[in-house]
Design an enzyme around this catalytic site. Structure first.
Site, PDB file in Angstrom:
ATOM      1  N   ASP A   1      11.402  -6.272  -1.833  1.00 31.81           N
ATOM      2  CA  ASP A   1      10.721  -5.694  -2.995  1.00 31.81           C
ATOM      3  C   ASP A   1      10.570  -6.747  -4.093  1.00 31.81           C
ATOM      4  O   ASP A   1      11.517  -7.043  -4.812  1.00 31.81           O
ATOM      5  CB  ASP A   1      11.540  -4.481  -3.486  1.00 31.81           C
ATOM      6  CG  ASP A   1      10.931  -3.825  -4.722  1.00 31.81           C
ATOM      7  OD1 ASP A   1       9.901  -4.310  -5.226  1.00 31.81           O
ATOM      8  OD2 ASP A   1      11.496  -2.813  -5.176  1.00 31.81           O
TER       9      ASP A   1
ATOM     10  N   LYS B   1      11.072  -3.428 -19.508  1.00 33.30           N
ATOM     11  CA  LYS B   1      12.116  -3.254 -18.508  1.00 33.30           C
ATOM     12  C   LYS B   1      13.039  -4.479 -18.448  1.00 33.30           C
ATOM     13  O   LYS B   1      14.219  -4.364 -18.142  1.00 33.30           O
ATOM     14  CB  LYS B   1      11.455  -3.036 -17.155  1.00 33.30           C
ATOM     15  CG  LYS B   1      12.388  -2.601 -16.046  1.00 33.30           C
ATOM     16  CD  LYS B   1      11.576  -2.238 -14.816  1.00 33.30           C
ATOM     17  CE  LYS B   1      12.443  -1.811 -13.660  1.00 33.30           C
ATOM     18  NZ  LYS B   1      11.600  -1.413 -12.513  1.00 33.30           N
TER      19      LYS B   1
ATOM     20  N   GLU C   1      15.069   1.188  -6.136  1.00 35.38           N
ATOM     21  CA  GLU C   1      13.667   1.101  -5.731  1.00 35.38           C
ATOM     22  C   GLU C   1      13.473   0.805  -4.245  1.00 35.38           C
ATOM     23  O   GLU C   1      12.695   1.497  -3.584  1.00 35.38           O
ATOM     24  CB  GLU C   1      12.936   0.078  -6.609  1.00 35.38           C
ATOM     25  CG  GLU C   1      12.726   0.632  -8.016  1.00 35.38           C
ATOM     26  CD  GLU C   1      12.528  -0.421  -9.082  1.00 35.38           C
ATOM     27  OE1 GLU C   1      12.354  -1.608  -8.735  1.00 35.38           O
ATOM     28  OE2 GLU C   1      12.560  -0.057 -10.272  1.00 35.38           O
TER      29      GLU C   1
ATOM     30  N   ASP D   1       8.555   6.096 -10.970  1.00 39.21           N
ATOM     31  CA  ASP D   1       8.791   4.662 -10.839  1.00 39.21           C
ATOM     32  C   ASP D   1       8.517   4.052 -12.206  1.00 39.21           C
ATOM     33  O   ASP D   1       7.360   3.932 -12.610  1.00 39.21           O
ATOM     34  CB  ASP D   1       7.851   4.091  -9.764  1.00 39.21           C
ATOM     35  CG  ASP D   1       7.905   2.567  -9.698  1.00 39.21           C
ATOM     36  OD1 ASP D   1       8.729   1.952 -10.410  1.00 39.21           O
ATOM     37  OD2 ASP D   1       7.106   1.984  -8.933  1.00 39.21           O
TER      38      ASP D   1
END
Lengths: 211, 617
Positions: free
Chosen positions: B204, B83, B182, B21
């Site tokens: 999420d 990210k 994810e 992850d």
């Protein structure tokens, strides 16, 4: 991408299947949606049976299963799964399925928007009036618009029922005339959906900018 | 090298595939155990690795907890939340970069370059440092090389962001077997142990991104029906709101504008994050900030905090409704809701989810670990250890081409199951035209300029023909990672047609290759370290075996001289154990092996004798 006569791996006749009957190697995928699912070309399909076949084929074909295979098989798996997914998307939706079958039978669709179905002229006129009233005064025009919305929904459901009936008729007798009828209903249905989209857009425009 | 006195049962022939992850705030790795997915801790036992990278003046790279500590002292040399920059151009992140302490080099409009300690790095290279750290942690954990991984990405990541993530893996020396979304990974982790059936929504909310995915679970198949989200919505946005308030307070209380003081801003950011996290468990807390001998305290109540973030939480609900609509489902048809991401610990977020889905959300698995666990499950599927499970994911955004007047013609619609493909026939507009340019975009808007430009494909060296006579069939294929490839075929000749690709954002293949090469050079240091680490692992094994053998009766059967030789070799190995020289360690392992050969032989004989006597009984 056309199916070869013989297996790329062992040279035996691979006929029409996904996997070679002799060496069980994955074959280059055939692009016909019905054949891919092992189905006769039909307009009426059982959605549960289709889903079962889809899951079963996915388990066999998915790239996850071919990570350690040869480059050729990995490529076939990727392309085959792409066709499988495209095919499932088309076949599970009655309208898309009928459009696909018409093209397959050589009946090109009449280019959309070229001709307004005459039986819808009244509907279009009334919808435009309702939209105009609604834009001027959303509160007062709402009821008229809701009525137009109901009528359009009824027209669409009527088209769907007609399609279902024609689907069964064609599946039984395979008369080309039926397909032309199907094409006519599809065209009308497409037009109704377009009007519905227009109406929903008008509603969400006003919803997004309440004065 | 043989170690005669240990009986090797032989490890699994296949090297482990790890699940990673790669998060905005933290990253972590997991693997598939016989009992299920497990997190891989770092050598210090930590499960999370902060996604922070520091580069010293000497060009030394530090990653994780140590880098996070350096973030406060040397913010201009430290990168976090990289990210958010993946697959972006400088123009995309202009507003946001003001909140970051690091510098962007004005260079290319398609790739961001960050300047750190005199060196320049692209976001995939920064991410590669984080991946490399996780990889080394895993190698220390397994005691063997790790070269293959499954990496997770936000479901709503576009093609360029996915490609950038894959590039990062390659630069870190990892073969990326699959990119997994994810929320889907989370569903895999949840749906694994129980035989679950039905419709599941995964909500999420992480540090920087929001995703919602709706899945159908049926006989081991995890079919994503729809996904939606916002790649710029998360806990970071809440931190920035609190930060702005604190800076405003300080401007009036201390009469100082600290917003340009990078060190102060980092310390203050930490303080507001800590307060935010505490507020999930207590109704009132204090933001505590001490700087240059002065102290700032501000009470923060949960109602006030909730009022501040209400807009952010509200922004997650639109994508949820869109996903439901695309899946053609009503709220009542959702059987279960799963929470993922650190921000879902916030009570207001849970309340919003509860209200929307009218169901109590699941959070049994740690929301910060569940995605990595799911990635490990997918790694297990790919390695062939979970044959009955299969994940069918979708592409989050429609793919189209720019046509006359800048209008987009959609070829593959959003929420199509991947792999997905579409073909389109192109022709020429002018007599003798030799090439055709195709502009591919991703997004839902009508006009190409409102969508995300993906790439420009050029069909080259067409045969010169009258206008409109050429017939080139172009095939667009989105693979199981959500990444596009394009091939073309001349329908007249049946020949494969060459396609030249120019990605709008991100790195070209050549650039990635160059970076891999460069990372090898930097990696020579790493290789030495790994050799030393491996030698020590080997030494550990033989030391433990000899320790055990010394308790065996066979040891007493040796002559004094033989025993002394064993003792001496043992001590020598212990002395060189901490030297940074793998050859020296290996030489002493070899010596200890030699002098214990007779001991091993005797132990083996005794074992055989005992076994034979046993069979007589």
């Amino acid at each position: 991408m056309d199916a070869p006569e013989s297996c790329w791996h062992c040279g035996q006749p691979a006929a029409d299947s996904l996997f070679c009957a002799y060496c069980n190697r994955l074959q280059p995928p055939a692009p016909d949606y019905f054949r891919f699912f092992g189905l006769e070309p039909r307009l009426a399909l059982d959605p549960e049976d289709l889903q079962r076949r889809y899951y079963e084929l996915s388990r066999k074909l998915h790239p996850d299963r071919f990570l350690a295979a040869t480059a050729a098989e990995r490529q076939y798996s990727l392309e085959g799964t792409a066709i499988l997914n495209d095919a499932y998307r088309v076949l599970r939706d009655p309208v898309a399925r009928a459009e696909y079958l018409l093209r397959r039978e050589g009946l090109e669709e009449v280019s959309p928007g070229r001709r307004t179905p005459p039986e819808l002229l009244r509907e279009i006129f009334e919808l435009n009036e309702a939209l105009e009233a609604f834009r001027e005064d959303p509160r007062a025009g709402r009821a008229q618009l809701d009525r137009a919305r109901e009528r359009l929904r009824a027209l669409r459901q009527q088209a769907d029922a007609e399609l279902a009936r024609l689907f069964r008729l064609w599946d039984e007798r395979r008369e080309r005339g039926r397909l032309e009828e199907v094409r006519g209903v599809l065209e009308r249905r497409r037009y109704v959906s377009k009007l519905e989209t227009q109406l929903e857009e008008a509603l969400s425009d006003v919803g997004a900018h309440p004065d | 090298m043989s170690a005669p006195i240990q009986i090797d049962f032989g490890e699994a022939a296949r090297p482990p595939v790890i699940g990673i992850d790669l998060g905005t705030t933290n990253s972590l790795a997991a693997f598939m155990d016989l009992t299920g997915p497990r997190i891989i801790p770092d050598p210090a036992g930590e499960r999370l690795t902060p996604s922070v990278v520091h580069c010293s003046a000497a060009g030394e790279i530090t990653v994780g907890h140590a880098a996070r500590r350096l973030l406060v002292e040397q913010p201009e040399r430290t990168v976090y939340s990289v990210k958010r920059l993946m697959g972006k151009g400088p123009a995309d992140v202009e507003g946001e970069l003001r909140l970051f302490p690091f510098r962007v080099v004005p260079d290319s409009p398609s790739v961001i370059r960050l300047e750190l300690g005199g060196r320049q790095f692209t976001p995939p290279e920064i991410s590669a440092f984080i991946l490399g750290r996780l990889r080394r942690n895993a190698e220390a954990f397994f005691g063997r090389e790790v070269t293959q991984a499954v990496i997770t990405v936000p479901a709503y990541f576009n093609d360029a962001q996915r490609q950038a993530t894959k590039d990062a893996g390659r630069i870190a020396g990892l073969e990326v077997l699959r990119l997994v979304n994810e929320p889907t990974a989370a569903a895999l982790a949840y749906g694994l142990d129980k035989r679950k059936e039905g419709i599941v929504a995964v909500y999420d909310l992480g540090g920087g991104t929001f995703d919602i995915s709706i899945l159908r679970l049926h006989e081991g198949i995890f079919e994503v029906l729809a996904t939606n989200g916002d790649t710029h919505l998360g806990g970071d946005d809440m931190d920035n709101l609190l930060l702005a308030i604190a800076l405003e307070d300080l401007a009036s209380e201390w009469d100082r504008d600290l917003s340009q003081d990078r060190v102060a801003v980092q310390l203050l950011r930490r303080a507001v994050i800590a307060a935010k996290e505490r507020l999930s468990f207590v109704p009132v807390t204090t933001i505590e900030f001490d700087y240059q001998g002065r102290g700032y305290r501000r009470e923060l109540t949960r109602p006030h905090f909730e009022q501040l973030i209400a807009g952010i939480v509200e922004r997650t609900l639109g994508p949820c409704r869109n996903a439901l609509r695309d899946a053609q489902l009503k709220v009542e048809q959702i059987d279960e809701v799963v929470l993922v991401g650190g921000s879902t610990r916030i009570p207001l977020v849970r309340q919003a989810v509860r209200n929307l889905f009218r169901a109590e959300p699941h959070a049994e698995l740690n929301p910060e670990e569940v995605v990595a666990l799911g990635a490990a499950v997918q790694a297990g599927i790919l390695a062939g250890s979970l044959q009955d499970k299969l994940l069918l994911d979708v592409t989050p955004l429609s793919l189209g081409i720019e046509t006359m007047g800048g209008v987009v013609e959609k070829l593959i619609h959003r929420n199509s199951t991947i792999p997905a493909s579409a073909t389109q026939v192109f022709t020429t507009a002018v007599e003798g035209q030799r090439n055709v340019l195709i502009h591919v975009v991703q997004g839902e808007r009508e006009l190409a300029r409102d969508c995300r430009s993906l790439a420009r494909f050029e069909l080259k060296d067409l045969d010169p023909l009258p206008a409109g006579m050429a017939r080139i069939e172009v095939r667009f294929l989105i693979d199981a990672n959500g990444i596009l490839s394009v091939s073309a075929r001349d329908l007249r000749t049946g020949r494969q047609q060459s396609v030249k690709v120019k990605p709008s954002y991100g790195l070209t293949d050549e650039q990635v290759e160059a970076m891999i090469l460069e990372s090898y050079q930097h990696a020579q240091q790493d290789v030495r370290e790994r050799q030393v680490r491996e030698a020590r692992l080997e030494a550990d094994r033989i030391l433990a075996a000899v320790e055990k053998a010394r308790l065996d009766e066979a040891y007493l059967e040796l002559s004094d001289a033989e025993r002394e030789a064993v003792e001496q070799a043992l001590n020598e190995l212990l002395m060189v154990y901490h030297a940074d020289d793998h050859l020296l360690i290996r030489a002493h392992i070899e010596k200890l092996n030699r002098v214990t050969a007779r001991l091993a032989e005797r132990m083996m004989n005794r074992a055989v004798r005992a076994a034979l006597e046993g069979t007589k009984l």
